[in-house]
Design a protein around this motif. Structure first.
Motif, PDB file in Angstrom:
ATOM      1  N   THR A 129     -47.104   7.741  72.679  1.00  0.00           N
ATOM      2  CA  THR A 129     -45.649   7.880  72.576  1.00  0.00           C
ATOM      3  C   THR A 129     -45.150   9.098  73.341  1.00  0.00           C
TER       4      THR A 129
ATOM      5  N   VAL B 279     -37.219   7.553  72.540  1.00  0.00           N
ATOM      6  CA  VAL B 279     -38.650   7.310  72.414  1.00  0.00           C
ATOM      7  C   VAL B 279     -39.093   6.267  73.436  1.00  0.00           C
TER       8      VAL B 279
ATOM      9  N   THR C 233     -45.292   4.454  67.286  1.00  0.00           N
ATOM     10  CA  THR C 233     -43.896   4.889  67.460  1.00  0.00           C
ATOM     11  C   THR C 233     -43.294   5.301  66.118  1.00  0.00           C
TER      12      THR C 233
ATOM     13  N   GLY D  94     -42.496   4.313  73.510  1.00  0.00           N
ATOM     14  CA  GLY D  94     -43.749   4.135  72.787  1.00  0.00           C
ATOM     15  C   GLY D  94     -44.497   2.899  73.226  1.00  0.00           C
TER      16      GLY D  94
END
Length: 192
Positions: free
Chosen positions: A12, A53, A64, A55
């Protein structure tokens, strides 16, 4: 005050800002259901979140979800350390139609999660419901909270999880609220 943290692993790449203001949250985790839950958390806790994010959701959502919990927990710990006075304890019940959740939080400095929820289904859309516990475990451990999460009555799985996120947000808001107590609310004089 703004708290910001980045976390980069092979799984991530996360950047989160946590603010105590009334700005609109901007949440993009790559996991739609989690975006929805974090938006609810933000609204009900009064904490603005800016979350970006990237991920490995092509594998699944586990890394994640867990890593977001870690970073939010670390940011909450920073915010707690900065506070000079807070109520420390918070309890809240949330009914979502047929569902009822209770969350009790202690800003204790002693990380512990009691998670008692049997979800009606294993998935909400594509989201694995077992990740709810993973998220809260990561957050609670890193924020050094003692938190008890109980799904008292179930029904619709979306409602079950939503009630938990809202109840956690409200219990945290109460625990973080200013108290008449002068200083840290502990007979030891310190929370660690």
């Amino acid at each position: 005050m703004t708290y910001q943290k980045a976390r980069s692993t092979k799984e991530t790449d996360i950047n989160i800002q946590l603010l105590f203001n009334d700005e609109a949250s901007q949440i993009n985790t790559g996991v739609g259901f989690l975006d929805h839950m974090l938006t609810l958390f933000s609204f009900h806790s009064g904490i603005t979140l800016k979350v970006n994010v990237d991920g490995d959701t092509h594998v699944d959502d586990h890394h994640t979800v867990e890593d977001i919990g870690i970073v939010i927990g670390q940011l909450l710990l920073e915010a707690i350390i900065d506070k000079k006075s807070f109520s420390r304890y918070g309890t809240f019940y949330i009914p979502m139609d047929e569902t009822l959740a209770r969350v009790v939080t202690d800003i204790s400095g002693r990380p512990f999660l009691s998670f008692n929820a049997q979800f009606s289904r294993e998935k909400v859309g594509t989201f694995d419901t077992e990740l709810v516990e993973e998220f809260f475990r990561a957050l609670v451990i890193n924020a050094r909270l003692t938190t008890h999460i109980d799904l008292i009555r179930g029904g619709n799985t979306h409602h079950e999880i939503e009630a938990i996120f809202k109840a956690f947000a409200r219990s945290l808001k109460i625990a973080l609220s200013k108290d008449d107590f002068d200083g840290v609310p502990s007979s030891k004089g310190v929370i660690e």
